[in-house]
Design an enzyme around this catalytic site. Sequence first.
Site, PDB file in Angstrom:
ATOM      1  N   PHE A  35      -1.131  -0.700  12.707  1.00 19.01           N
ATOM      2  CA  PHE A  35      -2.091  -0.294  11.687  1.00 19.01           C
ATOM      3  C   PHE A  35      -2.470  -1.395  10.697  1.00 19.01           C
ATOM      4  O   PHE A  35      -3.659  -1.624  10.431  1.00 19.01           O
ATOM      5  CB  PHE A  35      -1.579   0.934  10.902  1.00 19.01           C
ATOM      6  CG  PHE A  35      -2.462   1.239   9.724  1.00 19.01           C
ATOM      7  CD1 PHE A  35      -3.689   1.845   9.908  1.00 19.01           C
ATOM      8  CD2 PHE A  35      -2.089   0.873   8.441  1.00 19.01           C
ATOM      9  CE1 PHE A  35      -4.535   2.095   8.835  1.00 19.01           C
ATOM     10  CE2 PHE A  35      -2.936   1.113   7.365  1.00 19.01           C
ATOM     11  CZ  PHE A  35      -4.156   1.723   7.563  1.00 19.01           C
ATOM     12  N   ASN A  57      -2.275   2.747   3.615  1.00 24.61           N
ATOM     13  CA  ASN A  57      -1.738   4.085   3.872  1.00 24.61           C
ATOM     14  C   ASN A  57      -2.615   5.155   3.249  1.00 24.61           C
ATOM     15  O   ASN A  57      -2.743   6.256   3.781  1.00 24.61           O
ATOM     16  CB  ASN A  57      -0.340   4.225   3.243  1.00 24.61           C
ATOM     17  CG  ASN A  57       0.762   3.698   4.121  1.00 24.61           C
ATOM     18  OD1 ASN A  57       0.797   3.983   5.308  1.00 24.61           O
ATOM     19  ND2 ASN A  57       1.654   2.936   3.531  1.00 24.61           N
ATOM     20  N   ASP A  83       0.843  -1.205   0.000  1.00 21.25           N
ATOM     21  CA  ASP A  83       0.000   0.000   0.000  1.00 21.25           C
ATOM     22  C   ASP A  83       0.877   1.254   0.000  1.00 21.25           C
ATOM     23  O   ASP A  83       0.838   2.042   0.932  1.00 21.25           O
ATOM     24  CB  ASP A  83      -0.941  -0.013   1.222  1.00 21.25           C
ATOM     25  CG  ASP A  83      -0.187   0.011   2.545  1.00 21.25           C
ATOM     26  OD1 ASP A  83       1.007  -0.363   2.571  1.00 21.25           O
ATOM     27  OD2 ASP A  83      -0.779   0.432   3.559  1.00 21.25           O
ATOM     28  N   THR A 132       2.896  -6.050   2.804  1.00 19.71           N
ATOM     29  CA  THR A 132       3.390  -4.933   3.605  1.00 19.71           C
ATOM     30  C   THR A 132       2.300  -3.873   3.809  1.00 19.71           C
ATOM     31  O   THR A 132       2.587  -2.716   4.086  1.00 19.71           O
ATOM     32  CB  THR A 132       4.643  -4.286   2.966  1.00 19.71           C
ATOM     33  OG1 THR A 132       4.290  -3.800   1.668  1.00 19.71           O
ATOM     34  CG2 THR A 132       5.777  -5.268   2.845  1.00 19.71           C
ATOM     35  N   HIS A 140       9.634   0.492   8.063  1.00 20.42           N
ATOM     36  CA  HIS A 140       9.033  -0.786   8.470  1.00 20.42           C
ATOM     37  C   HIS A 140       9.108  -1.875   7.384  1.00 20.42           C
ATOM     38  O   HIS A 140       9.636  -2.964   7.613  1.00 20.42           O
ATOM     39  CB  HIS A 140       7.550  -0.580   8.805  1.00 20.42           C
ATOM     40  CG  HIS A 140       7.280   0.487   9.818  1.00 20.42           C
ATOM     41  ND1 HIS A 140       7.521   0.306  11.155  1.00 20.42           N
ATOM     42  CD2 HIS A 140       6.789   1.749   9.692  1.00 20.42           C
ATOM     43  CE1 HIS A 140       7.169   1.403  11.821  1.00 20.42           C
ATOM     44  NE2 HIS A 140       6.731   2.296  10.960  1.00 20.42           N
ATOM     45  N   ASP A 141       8.517  -1.580   6.221  1.00 18.69           N
ATOM     46  CA  ASP A 141       8.286  -2.635   5.228  1.00 18.69           C
ATOM     47  C   ASP A 141       9.556  -3.287   4.668  1.00 18.69           C
ATOM     48  O   ASP A 141       9.557  -4.498   4.411  1.00 18.69           O
ATOM     49  CB  ASP A 141       7.436  -2.093   4.071  1.00 18.69           C
ATOM     50  CG  ASP A 141       6.058  -1.647   4.545  1.00 18.69           C
ATOM     51  OD1 ASP A 141       5.630  -2.105   5.620  1.00 18.69           O
ATOM     52  OD2 ASP A 141       5.421  -0.850   3.845  1.00 18.69           O
ATOM     53  N   ASP A 162       6.887   1.168   1.772  1.00 22.16           N
ATOM     54  CA  ASP A 162       6.574   0.174   0.734  1.00 22.16           C
ATOM     55  C   ASP A 162       7.414   0.429  -0.511  1.00 22.16           C
ATOM     56  O   ASP A 162       7.849  -0.512  -1.176  1.00 22.16           O
ATOM     57  CB  ASP A 162       5.104   0.259   0.312  1.00 22.16           C
ATOM     58  CG  ASP A 162       4.145   0.045   1.449  1.00 22.16           C
ATOM     59  OD1 ASP A 162       3.643  -1.074   1.599  1.00 22.16           O
ATOM     60  OD2 ASP A 162       3.900   1.008   2.200  1.00 22.16           O
TER      61      ASP A 162
HETATM   62 CA   LIG Z   1       2.940  -0.534   3.941  1.00 24.07          CA
END
Ligand SMILES: [Ca+2]
Length: 315
Positions: free
Chosen positions: A169, A40, A11, A128, A243-244, A16
């Site tokens: 999330f 997102n 997303d 992700t 993060h991803d 990402d």
């Molecule tokens: Ca993501």
Amino acid sequence: MDKRKIILDCDPGHDDAIAILMAARHPKLELLGVTTVRGNQPLNVTTNNALNICQWLNIDVPVCAGLDRGMVRPSPIGESIMIGERDGSGLDGHTFDPLTKKLDSRHAVDFIIETVLDSDTPVTLVPTGPLSNLGMAIRKEPRILEKIDEIVLMGGVYQHGNFTPAAEFNIYADAEAAYVVFTCGRPVVMMGLDITRKALCLPSVVNRIAKIENRASQLFVNLMSFFNRSQKNTFGWEGAPLHDPTCVAYLIDPTCIETKEMYTEIDITGGPSHGRTNCDFFNLMTDKPRNSKVCINLDVAKFWDIVEDCIKLYN
Ligand SMILES: [Ca+2]
């Protein structure tokens, strides 16, 4: 060595974008396609962003749009709350060329099913974003399960959440889909906030990548410079957590992340802990299957080396 076949379900989103960048060129991985989901940003935005990233980096794989909502409940949009309101593109900081790359006409759920069933070797799914597409694909065609070797996802947390006190999330946004994924019987590797919060893209990292000077580093520097500024304004952090990309780093070199097998249950009760990943860290529920490898530590230096190596693979 055979390349590991992967489908990236995402997303985009700044982090990402870097996951796509890393997955597309690495010699250990074969990216079969990119699928998009609402998360997102709304689906049309995340899809447009995926197309823009692939075009900018000359990544020639199908991009398929998927679910524009959660499987059961209305899903929130992540970025406005966690990162701060901006122009709404979800990829602020970089200016893309006019978009000519075309969206694949297949629905993401059908693309995942067809691609996995048609593959002569197992496929790794790498979500992700919210797990809506994967949850639907598993429900629509359970035969894909035997050909999925592993699901390596960014989501969840065994400490404290980022969307509610309890929940991260991606899992909160479609907890029912996450429930389907965590109970599907295939191995799940969970890159939760516990470790992704350590992947802080500090200014020193941005400066290091800027020295590479190619299209990928340009994209990285533009996106991350903006991402860092907004995270600093919102949370006071010097660097934004990436993060991803931890999912892709794990696929390239699993030694950069320490995991622990445990039972993880998704809270779909609709209460204050809705969307929580209840990770049985101390193996208290001995009658439950250890359905997940939960990531508990990240070798930060090794992680950034992998990111840098991936960016150097571009011209
Ligand atoms: Ca993501």
